[in-house]
Design an enzyme around this catalytic site. Structure first.
Site, PDB file in Angstrom:
ATOM      1  NE  ARG A 182     -64.934  44.923 -18.332  1.00  0.00           N
ATOM      2  CZ  ARG A 182     -66.515  44.225 -18.319  1.00  0.00           C
ATOM      3  NH1 ARG A 182     -66.779  43.726 -17.084  1.00  0.00           N
ATOM      4  NH2 ARG A 182     -67.051  44.188 -19.347  1.00  0.00           N
ATOM      5  CE  LYS A 236     -59.307  47.692 -21.298  1.00  0.00           C
ATOM      6  NZ  LYS A 236     -60.213  48.561 -20.843  1.00  0.00           N
ATOM      7  CB  CYS A 290     -57.578  53.027 -24.322  1.00  0.00           C
ATOM      8  SG  CYS A 290     -56.797  53.195 -22.721  1.00  0.00           S
TER       9      CYS A 290
HETATM   10  N1  LIG Z   1     -55.873  55.389 -18.693  1.00  0.00           N
HETATM   11  C1  LIG Z   1     -56.920  54.831 -19.039  1.00  0.00           C
HETATM   12  O1  LIG Z   1     -58.079  55.147 -19.431  1.00  0.00           O
HETATM   13  C2  LIG Z   1     -56.794  53.140 -19.033  1.00  0.00           C
HETATM   14  C3  LIG Z   1     -57.956  52.665 -18.815  1.00  0.00           C
HETATM   15  C4  LIG Z   1     -57.908  51.057 -18.501  1.00  0.00           C
HETATM   16  C5  LIG Z   1     -56.792  50.255 -18.793  1.00  0.00           C
HETATM   17  N2  LIG Z   1     -55.745  51.247 -19.155  1.00  0.00           N
HETATM   18  C6  LIG Z   1     -54.418  50.449 -19.357  1.00  0.00           C
HETATM   19  O2  LIG Z   1     -53.521  50.560 -18.093  1.00  0.00           O
HETATM   20  C7  LIG Z   1     -52.223  50.548 -18.121  1.00  0.00           C
HETATM   21  C8  LIG Z   1     -51.673  51.673 -17.526  1.00  0.00           C
HETATM   22  O3  LIG Z   1     -52.299  52.770 -18.045  1.00  0.00           O
HETATM   23  P1  LIG Z   1     -52.174  54.161 -17.273  1.00  0.00           P
HETATM   24  O4  LIG Z   1     -53.199  55.248 -17.839  1.00  0.00           O
HETATM   25  O5  LIG Z   1     -52.019  53.933 -15.657  1.00  0.00           O
HETATM   26  O6  LIG Z   1     -50.622  54.765 -17.723  1.00  0.00           O
HETATM   27  P2  LIG Z   1     -49.765  55.890 -16.863  1.00  0.00           P
HETATM   28  O7  LIG Z   1     -48.854  56.314 -18.190  1.00  0.00           O
HETATM   29  O8  LIG Z   1     -50.697  57.143 -16.360  1.00  0.00           O
HETATM   30  O9  LIG Z   1     -48.888  55.477 -15.927  1.00  0.00           O
HETATM   31  C9  LIG Z   1     -47.927  54.522 -15.888  1.00  0.00           C
HETATM   32  C10 LIG Z   1     -46.928  54.386 -14.800  1.00  0.00           C
HETATM   33  O10 LIG Z   1     -46.098  53.060 -14.822  1.00  0.00           O
HETATM   34  C11 LIG Z   1     -44.813  53.528 -14.399  1.00  0.00           C
HETATM   35  N3  LIG Z   1     -43.876  52.533 -15.054  1.00  0.00           N
HETATM   36  C12 LIG Z   1     -43.396  52.645 -16.505  1.00  0.00           C
HETATM   37  N4  LIG Z   1     -42.557  51.752 -16.487  1.00  0.00           N
HETATM   38  C13 LIG Z   1     -42.546  51.184 -15.281  1.00  0.00           C
HETATM   39  C14 LIG Z   1     -41.764  49.665 -14.726  1.00  0.00           C
HETATM   40  N5  LIG Z   1     -40.655  49.166 -15.556  1.00  0.00           N
HETATM   41  N6  LIG Z   1     -41.899  49.295 -13.383  1.00  0.00           N
HETATM   42  C15 LIG Z   1     -42.922  50.204 -12.879  1.00  0.00           C
HETATM   43  N7  LIG Z   1     -43.554  51.144 -13.112  1.00  0.00           N
HETATM   44  C16 LIG Z   1     -43.315  51.588 -14.484  1.00  0.00           C
HETATM   45  C17 LIG Z   1     -44.677  54.896 -15.019  1.00  0.00           C
HETATM   46  O11 LIG Z   1     -43.596  55.629 -14.155  1.00  0.00           O
HETATM   47  C18 LIG Z   1     -46.123  55.473 -14.594  1.00  0.00           C
HETATM   48  O12 LIG Z   1     -46.157  56.044 -13.355  1.00  0.00           O
HETATM   49  C19 LIG Z   1     -52.056  50.560 -19.861  1.00  0.00           C
HETATM   50  O13 LIG Z   1     -51.843  49.390 -20.267  1.00  0.00           O
HETATM   51  C20 LIG Z   1     -53.339  51.072 -20.478  1.00  0.00           C
HETATM   52  O14 LIG Z   1     -53.834  50.503 -21.503  1.00  0.00           O
HETATM   53  C21 LIG Z   1     -55.716  52.429 -19.288  1.00  0.00           C
HETATM   54  C1  LIG Z   2     -64.818  50.522 -24.493  1.00  0.00           C
HETATM   55  C2  LIG Z   2     -64.530  51.697 -23.725  1.00  0.00           C
HETATM   56  O1  LIG Z   2     -65.524  52.663 -23.418  1.00  0.00           O
HETATM   57  N1  LIG Z   2     -63.341  52.016 -23.105  1.00  0.00           N
HETATM   58  C3  LIG Z   2     -63.175  53.117 -22.209  1.00  0.00           C
HETATM   59  C4  LIG Z   2     -61.946  54.063 -23.088  1.00  0.00           C
HETATM   60  O2  LIG Z   2     -61.913  55.355 -22.370  1.00  0.00           O
HETATM   61  P1  LIG Z   2     -61.101  56.472 -22.811  1.00  0.00           P
HETATM   62  O3  LIG Z   2     -60.452  57.305 -21.737  1.00  0.00           O
HETATM   63  O4  LIG Z   2     -60.060  56.040 -24.019  1.00  0.00           O
HETATM   64  O5  LIG Z   2     -62.093  57.473 -23.665  1.00  0.00           O
HETATM   65  P2  LIG Z   2     -63.301  57.265 -24.707  1.00  0.00           P
HETATM   66  O6  LIG Z   2     -64.543  57.723 -24.040  1.00  0.00           O
HETATM   67  O7  LIG Z   2     -63.347  55.839 -25.069  1.00  0.00           O
HETATM   68  O8  LIG Z   2     -62.871  58.161 -25.927  1.00  0.00           O
HETATM   69  C5  LIG Z   2     -61.723  57.887 -26.773  1.00  0.00           C
HETATM   70  C6  LIG Z   2     -61.796  59.011 -27.893  1.00  0.00           C
HETATM   71  O9  LIG Z   2     -62.939  58.753 -28.862  1.00  0.00           O
HETATM   72  C7  LIG Z   2     -63.665  59.876 -28.884  1.00  0.00           C
HETATM   73  N2  LIG Z   2     -65.037  59.547 -28.850  1.00  0.00           N
HETATM   74  C8  LIG Z   2     -65.701  58.647 -27.902  1.00  0.00           C
HETATM   75  C9  LIG Z   2     -66.821  58.439 -27.845  1.00  0.00           C
HETATM   76  C10 LIG Z   2     -67.703  58.541 -29.100  1.00  0.00           C
HETATM   77  O10 LIG Z   2     -68.859  58.321 -29.174  1.00  0.00           O
HETATM   78  N3  LIG Z   2     -66.908  59.473 -30.033  1.00  0.00           N
HETATM   79  C11 LIG Z   2     -65.844  59.699 -29.853  1.00  0.00           C
HETATM   80  O11 LIG Z   2     -65.401  60.602 -30.885  1.00  0.00           O
HETATM   81  C12 LIG Z   2     -63.409  60.821 -27.596  1.00  0.00           C
HETATM   82  O12 LIG Z   2     -63.499  62.110 -28.071  1.00  0.00           O
HETATM   83  C13 LIG Z   2     -61.826  60.325 -27.343  1.00  0.00           C
HETATM   84  O13 LIG Z   2     -61.182  61.164 -28.014  1.00  0.00           O
HETATM   85  O14 LIG Z   2     -60.910  53.416 -22.858  1.00  0.00           O
HETATM   86  C14 LIG Z   2     -60.260  52.722 -21.658  1.00  0.00           C
HETATM   87  C15 LIG Z   2     -59.241  52.122 -21.640  1.00  0.00           C
HETATM   88  O15 LIG Z   2     -59.402  50.922 -22.091  1.00  0.00           O
HETATM   89  C16 LIG Z   2     -61.467  52.076 -20.911  1.00  0.00           C
HETATM   90  O16 LIG Z   2     -61.123  51.680 -19.711  1.00  0.00           O
HETATM   91  C17 LIG Z   2     -62.702  52.812 -20.878  1.00  0.00           C
HETATM   92  O17 LIG Z   2     -63.699  52.022 -20.411  1.00  0.00           O
END
Ligand SMILES: NC(=O)c1ccc[n+]([C@@H]2O[C@H](COP(=O)([O-])OP(=O)(O)OC[C@H]3O[C@@H](n4cnc5c(N)ncnc54)[C@H](O)[C@@H]3O)[C@@H](O)[C@H]2O)c1
Ligand SMILES: CC(=O)N[C@@H]1[C@@H](OP(=O)(O)OP(=O)(O)OC[C@H]2O[C@@H](n3ccc(=O)[nH]c3=O)[C@H](O)[C@@H]2O)O[C@H](CO)[C@@H](O)[C@@H]1O
Length: 456
Positions: A182, A236, A290
């Site tokens: 989160r 989530k 996301c």
């Molecule tokens: N980025 C966000 O804001 C965010 C927030 C919450 C949850 N998530 C979730 O977290 C997960 C990862 O997102 P992220 O932003 O860290 O991705 P990212 O693309 O930044 O990083 C992914 C990493 O995984 C590695 N990878 C790919 N295939 C692999 C494998 N088979 N074994 C080991 N490593 C491997 C890649 O080399 C890379 O370093 C996603 O499911 C996403 O939905 C992302």
């Molecule tokens: C439920 C929640 O909060 N989840 C967050 C979210 O984070 P994120 O990095 O994806 O960014 P967001 O802020 O959600 O923006 C996404 C896009 O929506 C646009 N936007 C946003 C707010 C708004 O009022 N009007 C808009 O137009 C913004 O410009 C951008 O393009 O997902 C992550 C992965 O699950 C979470 O971990 C993280 O907590």
């Protein structure tokens, strides 16, 4: 790191306190699979607490960077220092040998990408590959934690059976829990350490109890244990679905701005002064990997209809076109054909301060402007790679050298705060579309249209 035979965690009926004490002693070797924007901060937070963490990533450059005490994930406060310190103290190391990491680990934490395909189907191929590797190295007494966002039922119906099959273990010999990330980019460490409680959902009661004990040590806000792994997956995904639908409401209301003849943003802001109203911000679109993707984790894999989720996706995906339409209306009013116009797009990443372009509204906006024959330029101070965008990239310092007919603020990076709008654009003033109500150009010669705010 050698495996500690006593390091069995699951199925030992250990009390939570005993688990927490052993965890911080480093008795349970941890493997974190995926060292990306979320995985590296997570591995750092685990290393900070347990001191016995291996990060497994398929990208050799990622592994080399981490082992060199460097940090490839930018703009995460505190992460550079934490990674450097944890590697220097040998509390964290990285490897490309996922199976080897799995063989040595007792706690397996999976945080790899779970994208969608071009057909909007959930793509769990990376998750499957990691689960196979973990299965190769899984031992009785291990705990597998899925942190990456997945469609409901994935942990129970896809991950757990696969782990049993590949490892040859009985289902009762290892634990599995879904404990979602989160976390927001730009504040990952803060969120992981405790902005919100950690949600815990086990495939059985002991999996949940054991996972909860670990996260009680990591997250200062503690844990919320829910009925099962599928409930945790729903938590989530629901967070993201709520956000996409809510943003769609804001965007739809914004399209009424001209017909209502009001500043819709002002109305939203005041409506939100009551506790049961929390309308989000309208804008030029919804990006990132996301929020635009999570609805398809529910729409696609299940039979039940999801008209609200589908419609919200349609509304949000229509906003780039709405943005271009407002620009075209202004050009038409001054007799300027789109294919004679030059347009600057400000901000190409999906939100300010985050170097991520997946589903960024600027992709569709640039594509539509380019298809209409406009000369499209793009400026983004934090982006290094512009090839994906149909723009001519320009440096921030060079923006004053052009007489742009139109300028579209899509992603208001803080680096744009110092722009001199007096000098920007045409001598007589340009058309400005302010996607995020981030500009105050009332005293400038520009004709400014704010999405959700109208002409200001
Ligand atoms: N980025 C966000 O804001 C965010 C927030 C919450 C949850 N998530 C979730 O977290 C997960 C990862 O997102 P992220 O932003 O860290 O991705 P990212 O693309 O930044 O990083 C992914 C990493 O995984 C590695 N990878 C790919 N295939 C692999 C494998 N088979 N074994 C080991 N490593 C491997 C890649 O080399 C890379 O370093 C996603 O499911 C996403 O939905 C992302
Ligand atoms: C439920 C929640 O909060 N989840 C967050 C979210 O984070 P994120 O990095 O994806 O960014 P967001 O802020 O959600 O923006 C996404 C896009 O929506 C646009 N936007 C946003 C707010 C708004 O009022 N009007 C808009 O137009 C913004 O410009 C951008 O393009 O997902 C992550 C992965 O699950 C979470 O971990 C993280 O907590």
């Amino acid at each position: 790191m050698s495996r500690d035979v006593d390091g069995r965690l699951y199925g030992q009926e250990l009390a939570s306190d005993a688990i927490r004490e052993a965890f911080v002693r480093g008795d349970f070797p941890v493997a974190v699979y995926g060292l990306g924007k979320m995985g590296l901060p997570l591995a750092g937070a685990y290393a900070e607490v347990s001191g016995n963490v291996v990060g497994a990533d398929i990208d050799p450059e990622v592994v080399e960077t981490v082992n060199d005490r460097d940090c490839h994930v930018k703009r995460e406060p505190g992460l550079d220092a934490l990674v450097g310190e944890m590697v220097a103290k040998e509390r964290l190391q990285a490897t490309t040998d996922t199976v080897g990491a799995a063989e040595d680990a007792t706690v397996h934490v999976v945080i790899v990408p779970t994208p969608i395909t071009d057909e909007n189907e959930p793509d769990l191929s990376i998750l499957d590959a990691v689960v196979e590797d973990i299965g190769e190295g899984l031992d009785a007494g291990d705990l597998v934690i899925i942190e990456c966002t997945v469609p409901p039922r994935t942990t129970t119906a896809r991950v757990t059976p696969r782990l049993a099959k590949v490892s040859g273990l009985d289902r009762e010999e290892f634990g599995v829990a879904f404990c979602p990330e989160r976390t927001s980019s730009g504040r990952a460490l803060q969120d992981i350490r405790g902005t919100y409680p950690k949600v815990i959902g086990g495939v059985d009661e002991e999996s949940a109890q054991v996972a909860a004990a670990l996260y009680e040590e990591i997250n200062s806000e503690g844990v919320i244990s829910v009925s099962d792994a599928t409930t945790a997956e729903c938590v989530k995904v629901f967070e993201g679905l709520y956000r996409d639908v809510n943003i769609a409401l804001a965007n739809e209301l914004a399209t009424f701005t001209d017909e209502f003849g009001v500043d819709v943003r002002e109305a939203i802001e005041v409506a939100n002064t009551q506790p049961f109203c929390d309308i989000h911000d309208p804008g030029p679109g919804v990006g990132g990997h996301c929020i635009p993707f999570y609805p398809y984790f529910v729409i696609e894999p299940f039979e039940t209809d999801a008209p609200v989720l589908e419609t919200a996706r349609e509304v949000n995906d229509s906003m780039p076109d709405f943005t271009v339409r407002k620009l075209r209306e202004e050009f038409d009013a001054e007799g300027l054909a789109m294919d004679e116009a030059s347009v600057l797009i400000l901000g190409l990443t999906y939100r300010p301060g985050v170097e991520e372009i997946r589903a960024s509204p600027s992709l569709a906006i640039a594509e539509e402007l380019s298809a209409a024959g406009a000369d499209v330029y793009g400026v983004d101070p934090i982006l290094e790679e512009f090839d994906t965008f149909e723009v001519a990239p320009i440096e921030l310092e060079s923006v004053y050298e052009y007489d742009f007919d139109g300028m579209v603020m899509v992603t208001p990076h803080e680096e744009f705060d110092d722009l001199n709008w007096e000098r920007l654009g045409r001598e007589v003033g340009s058309v400005v579309i302010d996607g995020r109500a981030s500009l105050d150009l009332a005293d400038k010669d520009h004709r400014t249209y704010t999405i959700g705010g109208g002409y200001r």
